[in-house]
Design a protein around this motif. Structure first.
Motif, PDB file in Angstrom:
ATOM      1  N   ARG A  71      53.956  28.703 118.891  1.00 31.56           N
ATOM      2  CA  ARG A  71      54.801  29.407 119.728  1.00 31.56           C
ATOM      3  C   ARG A  71      54.365  31.058 119.394  1.00 31.56           C
ATOM      4  O   ARG A  71      53.528  31.331 118.697  1.00 31.56           O
ATOM      5  CB  ARG A  71      56.231  29.428 118.940  1.00 31.56           C
ATOM      6  N   THR A  72      55.020  31.887 120.156  1.00 35.33           N
ATOM      7  CA  THR A  72      54.900  33.280 120.185  1.00 35.33           C
ATOM      8  C   THR A  72      56.021  33.793 119.531  1.00 35.33           C
ATOM      9  O   THR A  72      57.252  33.601 119.782  1.00 35.33           O
ATOM     10  CB  THR A  72      54.928  33.982 121.435  1.00 35.33           C
ATOM     11  N   LEU A  73      55.931  34.478 118.398  1.00 33.07           N
ATOM     12  CA  LEU A  73      56.931  35.112 117.579  1.00 33.07           C
ATOM     13  C   LEU A  73      57.021  36.703 117.598  1.00 33.07           C
ATOM     14  O   LEU A  73      55.941  37.304 117.347  1.00 33.07           O
ATOM     15  CB  LEU A  73      56.642  34.875 116.192  1.00 33.07           C
ATOM     16  N   THR A  74      57.831  37.285 118.465  1.00 32.35           N
ATOM     17  CA  THR A  74      58.040  38.358 118.672  1.00 32.35           C
ATOM     18  C   THR A  74      58.651  39.396 117.245  1.00 32.35           C
ATOM     19  O   THR A  74      59.906  38.972 116.997  1.00 32.35           O
ATOM     20  CB  THR A  74      58.734  38.892 119.853  1.00 32.35           C
ATOM     21  N   ALA A  75      58.124  40.530 116.882  1.00 35.88           N
ATOM     22  CA  ALA A  75      58.504  41.088 115.551  1.00 35.88           C
ATOM     23  C   ALA A  75      58.937  42.619 115.797  1.00 35.88           C
ATOM     24  O   ALA A  75      58.125  43.272 116.467  1.00 35.88           O
ATOM     25  CB  ALA A  75      57.811  40.684 114.538  1.00 35.88           C
ATOM     26  N   SER A  76      60.014  42.940 115.324  1.00 34.34           N
ATOM     27  CA  SER A  76      60.121  44.588 115.343  1.00 34.34           C
ATOM     28  C   SER A  76      60.131  45.166 113.963  1.00 34.34           C
ATOM     29  O   SER A  76      60.555  46.194 113.603  1.00 34.34           O
ATOM     30  CB  SER A  76      61.465  44.796 116.009  1.00 34.34           C
ATOM     31  N   SER A  77      60.298  44.046 112.977  1.00 31.83           N
ATOM     32  CA  SER A  77      60.457  44.463 111.404  1.00 31.83           C
ATOM     33  C   SER A  77      60.156  43.425 110.637  1.00 31.83           C
ATOM     34  O   SER A  77      59.789  41.986 111.022  1.00 31.83           O
ATOM     35  CB  SER A  77      62.051  44.475 111.093  1.00 31.83           C
ATOM     36  N   LEU A  78      59.896  43.547 109.509  1.00 34.60           N
ATOM     37  CA  LEU A  78      59.393  42.604 108.501  1.00 34.60           C
ATOM     38  C   LEU A  78      60.458  41.285 108.511  1.00 34.60           C
ATOM     39  O   LEU A  78      59.924  40.354 108.369  1.00 34.60           O
ATOM     40  CB  LEU A  78      59.138  43.129 106.971  1.00 34.60           C
ATOM     41  N   SER A  79      61.495  41.518 108.616  1.00 36.82           N
ATOM     42  CA  SER A  79      62.638  40.465 108.521  1.00 36.82           C
ATOM     43  C   SER A  79      62.440  39.480 109.746  1.00 36.82           C
ATOM     44  O   SER A  79      62.775  38.307 109.501  1.00 36.82           O
ATOM     45  CB  SER A  79      63.998  40.829 108.456  1.00 36.82           C
ATOM     46  N   ASP A  80      61.493  39.689 110.817  1.00 39.09           N
ATOM     47  CA  ASP A  80      61.331  38.949 111.813  1.00 39.09           C
ATOM     48  C   ASP A  80      60.313  37.842 111.811  1.00 39.09           C
ATOM     49  O   ASP A  80      60.113  36.761 112.289  1.00 39.09           O
ATOM     50  CB  ASP A  80      61.220  39.641 113.112  1.00 39.09           C
ATOM     51  N   LEU A  81      59.635  38.083 110.640  1.00 40.59           N
ATOM     52  CA  LEU A  81      58.461  37.379 110.473  1.00 40.59           C
ATOM     53  C   LEU A  81      58.863  35.873 109.510  1.00 40.59           C
ATOM     54  O   LEU A  81      58.085  36.030 108.453  1.00 40.59           O
ATOM     55  CB  LEU A  81      57.161  38.388 109.706  1.00 40.59           C
ATOM     56  N   LYS A  82      59.510  35.259 110.307  1.00 36.51           N
ATOM     57  CA  LYS A  82      59.948  33.832 109.343  1.00 36.51           C
ATOM     58  C   LYS A  82      59.109  32.849 110.100  1.00 36.51           C
ATOM     59  O   LYS A  82      59.549  32.496 111.193  1.00 36.51           O
ATOM     60  CB  LYS A  82      61.382  33.819 109.725  1.00 36.51           C
ATOM     61  N   LEU A  83      58.412  32.212 109.350  1.00 30.82           N
ATOM     62  CA  LEU A  83      57.378  30.964 109.838  1.00 30.82           C
ATOM     63  C   LEU A  83      58.257  29.737 109.459  1.00 30.82           C
ATOM     64  O   LEU A  83      58.935  29.689 108.101  1.00 30.82           O
ATOM     65  CB  LEU A  83      56.228  31.055 109.476  1.00 30.82           C
ATOM     66  N   ALA A  84      58.079  28.683 110.343  1.00 33.96           N
ATOM     67  CA  ALA A  84      58.640  27.393 109.727  1.00 33.96           C
ATOM     68  C   ALA A  84      57.513  26.783 108.958  1.00 33.96           C
ATOM     69  O   ALA A  84      56.440  27.032 108.865  1.00 33.96           O
ATOM     70  CB  ALA A  84      59.028  26.731 111.006  1.00 33.96           C
ATOM     71  N   ASP A  85      57.760  25.536 108.278  1.00 32.98           N
ATOM     72  CA  ASP A  85      56.756  24.770 107.636  1.00 32.98           C
ATOM     73  C   ASP A  85      55.740  24.242 108.662  1.00 32.98           C
ATOM     74  O   ASP A  85      55.952  24.011 109.677  1.00 32.98           O
ATOM     75  CB  ASP A  85      57.292  23.544 107.128  1.00 32.98           C
ATOM     76  N   LYS A  86      54.438  24.312 108.344  1.00 30.96           N
ATOM     77  CA  LYS A  86      53.310  24.083 108.903  1.00 30.96           C
ATOM     78  C   LYS A  86      53.058  25.002 110.199  1.00 30.96           C
ATOM     79  O   LYS A  86      52.239  24.632 110.899  1.00 30.96           O
ATOM     80  CB  LYS A  86      53.509  22.672 109.818  1.00 30.96           C
ATOM     81  N   GLU A  87      53.444  26.271 109.859  1.00 27.95           N
ATOM     82  CA  GLU A  87      53.046  27.401 110.906  1.00 27.95           C
ATOM     83  C   GLU A  87      52.348  28.306 110.218  1.00 27.95           C
ATOM     84  O   GLU A  87      52.557  28.748 109.110  1.00 27.95           O
ATOM     85  CB  GLU A  87      54.439  28.114 111.500  1.00 27.95           C
ATOM     86  N   VAL A  88      51.466  28.714 111.007  1.00 29.33           N
ATOM     87  CA  VAL A  88      50.315  30.147 110.167  1.00 29.33           C
ATOM     88  C   VAL A  88      50.182  30.958 111.217  1.00 29.33           C
ATOM     89  O   VAL A  88      50.243  30.654 112.619  1.00 29.33           O
ATOM     90  CB  VAL A  88      48.942  29.202 109.841  1.00 29.33           C
ATOM     91  N   VAL A  89      49.843  32.220 110.571  1.00 30.00           N
ATOM     92  CA  VAL A  89      49.290  33.205 111.469  1.00 30.00           C
ATOM     93  C   VAL A  89      47.809  33.651 111.221  1.00 30.00           C
ATOM     94  O   VAL A  89      47.430  33.830 109.969  1.00 30.00           O
ATOM     95  CB  VAL A  89      50.301  34.336 111.400  1.00 30.00           C
TER      96      VAL A  89
END
Length: 280
Positions: A71-89
């Protein structure tokens, strides 16, 4: 022994013989240099220079590289960077670098995944055409100061100036807001982190450090990365697009990620999303 069993055995023997006969180069895939694993559950602890335990499906390039894209994860702050298990950036620091960055872009395109490139301002200014290739390929950009300074060793004002100069350089070259930021050497301070957040940037921390900056083999880099990722189960992976060994091991790493069911998440800064909405 049935004819079917004999045919399968002959095919496997042929494949292994083919792999053993290929030479390993820095510019090619390392998939053939890794030993096949019996399974991916409960992997044994490996030494830093042990081969990555590739599953049979990962002996070669898989047929559906698009299956790795998440998926695409849109972030405006550090708190938005929440990954599920088996997700990598996937993140690449220190570039752009001629030939290295372009090779990595080609591999990412082949596997249909997007990464985030944290560019050093000086490098972006020195190689503007490559910096723009990163953006044109649909990847996300961020800044990494102007000259890769250790900000912990600077005064607060000097560190802020270094951050601002780096962001401005990357933005001016790419015509894209460098909304993400990573501290060189991961050397941060709480005061600088607060300043960065208040100025609309999102700090990218690291959960999986490939340590591809050490003078080791590409296979060792891939092994270390996968072992660390298996321990965490998810996370932001730190790589660098200035090393040949990183480009060399990347196809095998991406193949193994897919074999073990990981998805590569694409990051977007909210500023980029608002800009695209305005343009549309």
């Amino acid at each position: 022994m049935s004819v079917r069993v004999l045919c399968v055995a002959a095919a496997v023997a042929c494949l292994l013989s083919s792999c053993a006969g290929r030479s390993q180069t820095e510019s090619g895939s390392l998939a053939t240099s890794f030993a096949p694993a019996k399974g991916i559950s409960s992997p044994k602890k490996a030494e830093a220079d042990s081969p990555v335990a590739l599953t049979p499906v990962a002996w070669g390039r898989f047929n559906n590289p698009g299956s790795l894209s998440g998926r695409t994860l849109t972030a405006s702050s550090l708190s938005d960077l929440k990954l599920a298990d088996k997700e990598v950036v996937l993140t690449f620091d220190d570039g752009p670098m001629p030939k290295k960055t372009e090779k990595i872009l080609s591999i990412l395109d082949e596997y249909d995944v997007k990464a985030t490139f944290l560019m050093v301002g000086q490098m972006a200014k020195a190689h503007p055409e490559i910096a723009r290739k990163v953006v044109n390929a649909g990847h996300t950009i961020g800044s990494h100061t102007y000259r890769h300074a250790d900000l912990q060793h600077l005064s607060f004002d000097a560190a802020v100036a270094e951050i601002e100069k780096g962001r401005d350089a990357v933005t001016s070259v790419t015509h894209e807001d460098a909304g993400f930021f990573r501290f060189p050497y991961l050397a941060d301070t709480s005061r600088l982190r607060q300043w960065i957040a208040s100025n609309g940037m999102v700090v990218l921390d690291v959960q999986v450090d490939s340590k591809d900056y050490f003078g080791v083999s590409p296979a060792a880099v891939a092994t270390r990365t996968m072992n660390s990722l298996r321990a965490h189960g998810k996370g932001i992976i730190l790589l660098h697009d200035i090393h040949a060994r990183t480009a060399a091991m990347l196809p095998a790493l991406l193949t193994q990620l897919s074999a073990e069911g990981y998805k590569v998440v694409r990051l977007r800064h909210s500023n980029s999303s608002m800009m695209m909405a305005w343009l549309n």
